[in-house]
Design a protein around this motif. Structure first.
Motif, PDB file in Angstrom:
ATOM      1  N   HIS A 153       0.925  -1.246   0.186  1.00 30.69           N
ATOM      2  CA  HIS A 153      -0.024   0.080   0.204  1.00 30.69           C
ATOM      3  C   HIS A 153       0.826   1.189   0.131  1.00 30.69           C
ATOM      4  N   TRP A 154       0.618   2.074  -0.818  1.00 30.18           N
ATOM      5  CA  TRP A 154       1.374   3.368  -0.918  1.00 30.18           C
ATOM      6  C   TRP A 154       0.609   4.357  -0.368  1.00 30.18           C
ATOM      7  N   ASP A 155       0.053   4.246   1.115  1.00 29.73           N
ATOM      8  CA  ASP A 155      -0.480   5.103   1.898  1.00 29.73           C
ATOM      9  C   ASP A 155       0.175   5.907   2.842  1.00 29.73           C
ATOM     10  N   VAL A 161      -3.276   8.743  -0.623  1.00 28.50           N
ATOM     11  CA  VAL A 161      -2.768   7.473  -1.069  1.00 28.50           C
ATOM     12  C   VAL A 161      -1.696   7.749  -2.450  1.00 28.50           C
ATOM     13  N   GLU A 162      -0.414   7.646  -2.457  1.00 26.17           N
ATOM     14  CA  GLU A 162       0.285   8.221  -3.802  1.00 26.17           C
ATOM     15  C   GLU A 162      -0.153   7.098  -4.692  1.00 26.17           C
ATOM     16  N   ARG A 163      -0.485   7.758  -5.748  1.00 27.08           N
ATOM     17  CA  ARG A 163      -0.993   6.959  -6.979  1.00 27.08           C
ATOM     18  C   ARG A 163      -2.087   6.269  -6.737  1.00 27.08           C
ATOM     19  N   GLY A 164      -2.976   6.665  -5.827  1.00 28.36           N
ATOM     20  CA  GLY A 164      -4.315   5.945  -5.245  1.00 28.36           C
ATOM     21  C   GLY A 164      -5.514   6.951  -6.222  1.00 28.36           C
ATOM     22  N   VAL A 209       6.110   3.521   0.151  1.00 24.75           N
ATOM     23  CA  VAL A 209       7.375   3.276   0.406  1.00 24.75           C
ATOM     24  C   VAL A 209       8.199   4.577   0.201  1.00 24.75           C
ATOM     25  N   ASN A 210       7.444   5.806  -0.078  1.00 25.63           N
ATOM     26  CA  ASN A 210       7.940   7.323   0.355  1.00 25.63           C
ATOM     27  C   ASN A 210       7.579   7.117   1.740  1.00 25.63           C
ATOM     28  N   ALA A 211       8.384   6.716   2.552  1.00 24.39           N
ATOM     29  CA  ALA A 211       7.821   6.505   3.927  1.00 24.39           C
ATOM     30  C   ALA A 211       8.202   7.652   5.116  1.00 24.39           C
ATOM     31  N   VAL A 286      11.936  -1.032   1.888  1.00 24.86           N
ATOM     32  CA  VAL A 286      12.810  -0.041   2.019  1.00 24.86           C
ATOM     33  C   VAL A 286      12.969   0.548   0.421  1.00 24.86           C
ATOM     34  N   LYS A 287      12.732   1.951   0.328  1.00 23.69           N
ATOM     35  CA  LYS A 287      12.797   2.847  -1.024  1.00 23.69           C
ATOM     36  C   LYS A 287      14.037   3.533  -0.524  1.00 23.69           C
ATOM     37  N   ALA A 288      15.394   3.319  -0.966  1.00 26.77           N
ATOM     38  CA  ALA A 288      16.495   4.100  -0.326  1.00 26.77           C
ATOM     39  C   ALA A 288      17.124   4.532  -1.509  1.00 26.77           C
ATOM     40  N   SER A 290      16.364   6.720  -3.703  1.00 30.38           N
ATOM     41  CA  SER A 290      15.609   6.834  -5.072  1.00 30.38           C
ATOM     42  C   SER A 290      14.649   7.892  -4.922  1.00 30.38           C
ATOM     43  N   GLU A 291      14.497   8.603  -5.947  1.00 33.76           N
ATOM     44  CA  GLU A 291      13.325   9.888  -5.948  1.00 33.76           C
ATOM     45  C   GLU A 291      13.533  10.607  -4.660  1.00 33.76           C
ATOM     46  N   GLY A 292      14.486  11.049  -4.347  1.00 28.59           N
ATOM     47  CA  GLY A 292      14.921  11.860  -3.244  1.00 28.59           C
ATOM     48  C   GLY A 292      14.948  11.344  -1.896  1.00 28.59           C
ATOM     49  N   TRP A 323      14.354  -4.925  -0.182  1.00 28.53           N
ATOM     50  CA  TRP A 323      15.017  -3.746  -0.722  1.00 28.53           C
ATOM     51  C   TRP A 323      14.716  -3.642  -2.218  1.00 28.53           C
ATOM     52  N   ARG A 324      14.234  -2.222  -2.406  1.00 30.79           N
ATOM     53  CA  ARG A 324      13.766  -1.957  -3.925  1.00 30.79           C
ATOM     54  C   ARG A 324      15.029  -1.634  -4.836  1.00 30.79           C
ATOM     55  N   SER A 325      14.937  -2.330  -5.973  1.00 26.43           N
ATOM     56  CA  SER A 325      16.023  -2.053  -6.852  1.00 26.43           C
ATOM     57  C   SER A 325      15.523  -0.636  -7.737  1.00 26.43           C
ATOM     58  N   PHE A 326      14.330  -0.219  -7.509  1.00 18.99           N
ATOM     59  CA  PHE A 326      14.049   1.047  -8.357  1.00 18.99           C
ATOM     60  C   PHE A 326      14.737   2.249  -7.971  1.00 18.99           C
ATOM     61  N   VAL A 327      15.841   2.299  -8.367  1.00 22.16           N
ATOM     62  CA  VAL A 327      16.767   3.481  -8.324  1.00 22.16           C
ATOM     63  C   VAL A 327      17.332   3.807  -9.506  1.00 22.16           C
ATOM     64  N   SER A 360      11.901  -6.056  -7.450  1.00 15.37           N
ATOM     65  CA  SER A 360      12.121  -5.097  -8.583  1.00 15.37           C
ATOM     66  C   SER A 360      10.688  -5.228  -9.384  1.00 15.37           C
ATOM     67  N   LYS A 361      10.613  -3.989 -10.098  1.00 15.07           N
ATOM     68  CA  LYS A 361       9.446  -3.812 -10.956  1.00 15.07           C
ATOM     69  C   LYS A 361       9.598  -4.705 -12.037  1.00 15.07           C
ATOM     70  N   ASN A 362       8.220  -5.160 -12.598  1.00 13.10           N
ATOM     71  CA  ASN A 362       8.399  -6.316 -13.715  1.00 13.10           C
ATOM     72  C   ASN A 362       8.833  -5.714 -14.762  1.00 13.10           C
ATOM     73  N   LEU A 365      11.667   0.024 -16.492  1.00 14.08           N
ATOM     74  CA  LEU A 365      11.504   1.438 -16.198  1.00 14.08           C
ATOM     75  C   LEU A 365      10.393   1.725 -15.258  1.00 14.08           C
ATOM     76  N   ASP A 366       8.974   1.588 -15.158  1.00 12.98           N
ATOM     77  CA  ASP A 366       8.192   2.129 -14.309  1.00 12.98           C
ATOM     78  C   ASP A 366       6.727   1.736 -14.729  1.00 12.98           C
ATOM     79  N   PHE A 367       6.294   0.523 -14.652  1.00  7.41           N
ATOM     80  CA  PHE A 367       4.908   0.355 -14.770  1.00  7.41           C
ATOM     81  C   PHE A 367       4.207   0.827 -15.971  1.00  7.41           C
ATOM     82  N   GLN A 393      -3.715   1.445 -11.439  1.00  7.98           N
ATOM     83  CA  GLN A 393      -3.285   1.496 -12.809  1.00  7.98           C
ATOM     84  C   GLN A 393      -2.641   2.842 -12.995  1.00  7.98           C
ATOM     85  N   GLU A 394      -1.449   3.429 -12.403  1.00  6.46           N
ATOM     86  CA  GLU A 394      -1.080   4.791 -12.675  1.00  6.46           C
ATOM     87  C   GLU A 394      -0.918   4.965 -13.882  1.00  6.46           C
ATOM     88  N   TYR A 395      -0.371   4.209 -14.872  1.00  8.97           N
ATOM     89  CA  TYR A 395      -0.108   4.583 -16.122  1.00  8.97           C
ATOM     90  C   TYR A 395      -1.189   3.792 -17.268  1.00  8.97           C
TER      91      TYR A 395
HETATM   92  C1  GCV Z   1       5.881   5.700  -4.434  1.00  7.53           C
HETATM   93  C2  GCV Z   1       6.678   5.900  -9.791  1.00  7.53           C
HETATM   94  C3  GCV Z   1       5.842   6.665  -9.050  1.00  7.53           C
HETATM   95  C4  GCV Z   1       5.893   7.011  -7.740  1.00  7.53           C
HETATM   96  C5  GCV Z   1       6.264   6.089  -6.949  1.00  7.53           C
HETATM   97  C6  GCV Z   1       7.610   5.408  -7.589  1.00  7.53           C
HETATM   98  C7  GCV Z   1       8.060   4.203  -6.848  1.00  7.53           C
HETATM   99  O1  GCV Z   1       7.776   6.888  -9.973  1.00  7.53           O
HETATM  100  O2  GCV Z   1       5.220   7.615 -10.095  1.00  7.53           O
HETATM  101  O3  GCV Z   1       4.767   7.763  -7.186  1.00  7.53           O
HETATM  102  O4  GCV Z   1       6.659   6.478  -5.643  1.00  7.53           O
HETATM  103  O5  GCV Z   1       7.464   4.934  -8.811  1.00  7.53           O
HETATM  104  O6  GCV Z   1       7.748   3.010  -7.283  1.00  7.53           O
HETATM  105  O7  GCV Z   1       8.668   4.180  -5.926  1.00  7.53           O
END
Ligand code: GCV
Length: 671
Positions: A153-155, A161-164, A209-211, A286-288, A290-292, A323-327, A360-362, A365-367, A393-395
């Motif tokens: 949950h990105w709550d 909710v981020e992307r909710g 994850v942006n906690a 953990v999102k470390a 990554s994106e600030g 640990w997320r590889s989304f960096v 890691s995301k599927n 890039l980013d969903f 369904q963010e994208y």
């Molecule tokens: C939770 C994308 C989304 C962000 C999300 C990020 C991530 O960049 O737009 O909202 O942040 O992925 O998965 O960490």
């Protein structure tokens, strides 16, 4: 007393069923007029109690279900179901037995038995000629493929909710009453727990994850404890996302350097505090860096240093670090963004503690509506890995577009074998809106995620059928049409948004509409659509070949690397992902790239127009008014959005292609 609230939720379900606001998801109430008898070790655990209660209230095909616990069988979370025909003289009835070696197995077996009943899986037993009394007629044994089947949950703690896209957080973080949850919240969360258990989800990360560092403060931990207590009987473990800078942010230490003993000690004490409240706590996500977000990189330390420090704190209690590889953009600035996860993490393969899992995301890039699989899944041989899918369904039109995601996930799973992963996570699409997910069809994505997490071999077709049977109960013809719409909807969305491997040409930030010309020098290049499509007068697409481009193809295993490297062998669905292609290039259809692009955009719009007219003209008699109206309004909007996508993308690209836009014809619907 223990189950009073549980019964209450059933009662409310019964009262509100007529209005059908979708609150009970695919578990719409099938009430048995004569509750069946359930025998077995019902008092052995609250989980078995729930299994028994579900069967008692909802099993309608026979007078008795037997539950049996046999630890010797080593079925893990799995079960063995046997259904026999009885009473062969008059109308046949069924007697079912569920055997498992754990309480969770009995719970999952109970939901599977009910699913079989509710989707007609046992109908042949009821209609077939009577067999000898007691003959075993239906047998199945199942175990989940993955140990971890998790929602993320990105709550946020402020309730957003981020992307909710379905309202605010379901956890109601602002209502902190020590260990108590309000009755209304208990009622809602019981529905949530029941829904997850019914599809096999066994873990949930409660926060974004942006906690916020505050999640680890006492009042929030007490609320987490209360949520964990509610979810536990449904066999769902609670995890938390943590901000790597927490001890510093809370003023407990002067640094968050993972190699500083004070910092490590703070995390060890925090882990002890958490496990005192929640003995079966799952661990940290953990999102470390990554994106600030803060991370070990802020102190010149590696991701492995950071992950291992946290893993060490959780280890004595059996917890894990995910640990997320989304960096991107931290250490490999200027490198093609899709290459950065491998560049960053491959050198750390084997250096992480054994209770660290890399998530890691599927796609790399980013969903996006369509991505080739992320090569990192093939590059880490000594690190347990999890896949991350996005249910919200963010994208993909958010909660406004009907897009069934199972075909997209199956595409990913056709490249990444289940044995390469220890689990799978889905970014949840739930919110506090009545029906949880906003669009009535978005519920299907939550359902499909759980079913695939349980068994990735299930087909998108069967899952769509299961969901629609349980959700709408339609005559065969309408059911087939509905499933056809669901199954074609992902390709349709890709057609009207980003066909042929185009990606990330969304409006900045909200990611809903098109902005192919998007470029702003103030933003990182990797956030700008023009960085990704690279349209010019010669052609379109991102050259990621080794020969002339970024070399991302080389991160794939040899077979795929060779396939993607060559223009002629690259599957057309990924063409513009890997190649900058001339506008005049001949596609498999015989059309030029420009003609093919127009064809896909037109086809996507034509498909949505068909969905809309089918729903509007044919489906009203078969769907309750509330949901029919909702979907009708949403499809009208989806059609307008699809037209906007087509028009803005083709207008923009035609400037580079210097060709007239090919207008829709009656032949544009994809075959
Ligand atoms: C939770 C994308 C989304 C962000 C999300 C990020 C991530 O960049 O737009 O909202 O942040 O992925 O998965 O960490």
């Amino acid at each position: 007393m223990k189950y009073v609230l549980f019964y209450l939720s059933f009662l409310l379900c019964a009262v509100t069923a007529k209005a059908n606001n979708g609150e009970h998801l695919w578990l719409d109430c099938h009430w048995s007029a004569n509750p069946c008898q359930v025998v077995g070790p019902l008092k052995a655990s609250p989980t078995i109690g729930i299994a028994a209660e579900e069967l008692r209230q909802h099993w309608t095909l026979g007078p008795q279900v037997r539950l049996s616990l046999r630890s010797m069988l080593q079925l893990g979370e799995g079960y063995h179901i046997t259904v026999r025909q009885i009473d062969s003289s008059k109308c046949p009835q069924l007697k079912a037995t569920i055997v498992a070696s754990s309480a969770a197995g009995l719970l999952y077996g109970a939901y599977q038995l009910l699913r079989l009943q509710n989707t007609g899986g046992l109908d042949s037993l009821l209609t077939s000629a009577p067999k000898d009394h007691g003959q075993s007629l239906f047998v199945m044994t199942e175990q989940p493929v993955w140990k971890l089947r998790m929602l993320n949950h990105w709550d946020n703690l402020d309730g957003s909710v981020e992307r909710g896209y379905a309202g605010n957080s379901i956890w109601k973080w602002k209502q902190i009453l020590g260990h108590e949850l309000t009755p209304q919240l208990r009622r809602r969360l019981t529905i949530y727990a029941r829904a997850n258990a019914s599809i096999g989800i066994n873990a949930t990360v409660l926060n974004n994850v942006n906690a916020s560092p505050l999640i680890l403060t006492r009042p929030y931990l007490e609320k987490v404890q209360a949520i964990a207590q509610l979810l536990r009987p449904y066999h769902i473990k609670v995890y938390l996302s943590v901000n790597f800078g927490t001890p510093k942010a809370l003023g407990a230490t002067s640094t968050a350097d993972p190699l500083c003993p004070d910092v490590a000690m703070w995390w060890q004490r925090k882990a002890k505090e958490i496990y005192a409240l929640i003995p079966d706590f799952g661990g940290f996500l953990v999102k470390a860096n990554s994106e600030g977000q803060p991370g070990p990189g802020d102190y010149g330390r590696s991701h492995a240093d950071g992950a291992n420090m946290l893993a060490n704190a959780l280890k004595p209690f059996g917890g894990s670090v995910i640990w997320r590889s989304f960096v991107y953009g931290a250490h490999h600035k200027g490198e093609d963004r899709v290459k950065q996860a491998v560049s960053e993490f491959e050198p750390m393969d084997g250096l992480m503690a054994d209770n660290v899992i890399l998530q890691s995301k599927n796609g790399p890039l980013d969903f996006q509506p369509r991505e080739p699989f992320a090569p990192i899944f093939y590059r880490m041989h000594h690190t347990p890995q999890m896949g991350e899918l996005q249910i919200t369904q963010e994208y993909l039109g958010q909660s406004k577009h009907l897009v069934y995601l199972a075909p997209m996930w199956k595409e990913f799973l056709s490249y990444v074998r289940p044995s390469m992963l220890v689990g799978i996570a889905g970014v949840a699409n739930t919110g506090d809106t009545d029906n949880w997910c906003g669009h009535p069809f978005s519920q299907a994505n939550w359902y499909a995620f759980g079913r695939l997490a349980w068994n990735p071999q299930l087909s998108a077709e069967n899952i769509a059928l299961e969901w629609s049977r349980q959700t709408f109960k339609l005559p065969t013809e309408q059911e087939q049409q509905l499933c056809h719409v669901m199954l074609s909807s992902h390709e349709t969305c890709t057609d009207y948004m980003m066909p042929l491997g185009l990606h990330h040409i969304f409006r900045f930030d909200h990611h809903y509409g098109p902005e192919p010309g998007g470029f702003n020098p103030k933003y990182p290049l990797e956030w700008c659509p023009t960085y990704y499509h690279r349209a010019d007068t010669l052609g379109l697409g991102f050259d990621r070949t080794v020969a002339t481009g970024s070399g991302a193809t080389a991160q794939y295993p040899p077979h795929y690397a060779a396939l993607y490297e060559q223009l002629d062998s690259c599957p057309e669905r990924y063409l513009l992902w890997f190649h900058h292609v001339a506008w005049t290039h001949r596609m498999l259809s015989g059309r030029t790239l420009w003609q093919e692009l127009c064809h896909h955009y037109n086809s996507g719009v034509a498909q949505v127009a068909q969905y809309r007219s089918w729903w509007h003209n044919d489906m009203h008699p078969y769907i309750d008014n509330m949901r029919w109206q909702q979907v009708d309004t949403l499809l009208t909007r989806q059609l307008a959005n699809a037209q906007e996508w087509r028009d803005s993308c083709l207008n923009y690209f035609s400037r580079f292609a210097r060709k007239p836009i090919i207008r829709p014809s009656t032949h544009t619907i994809r075959q």
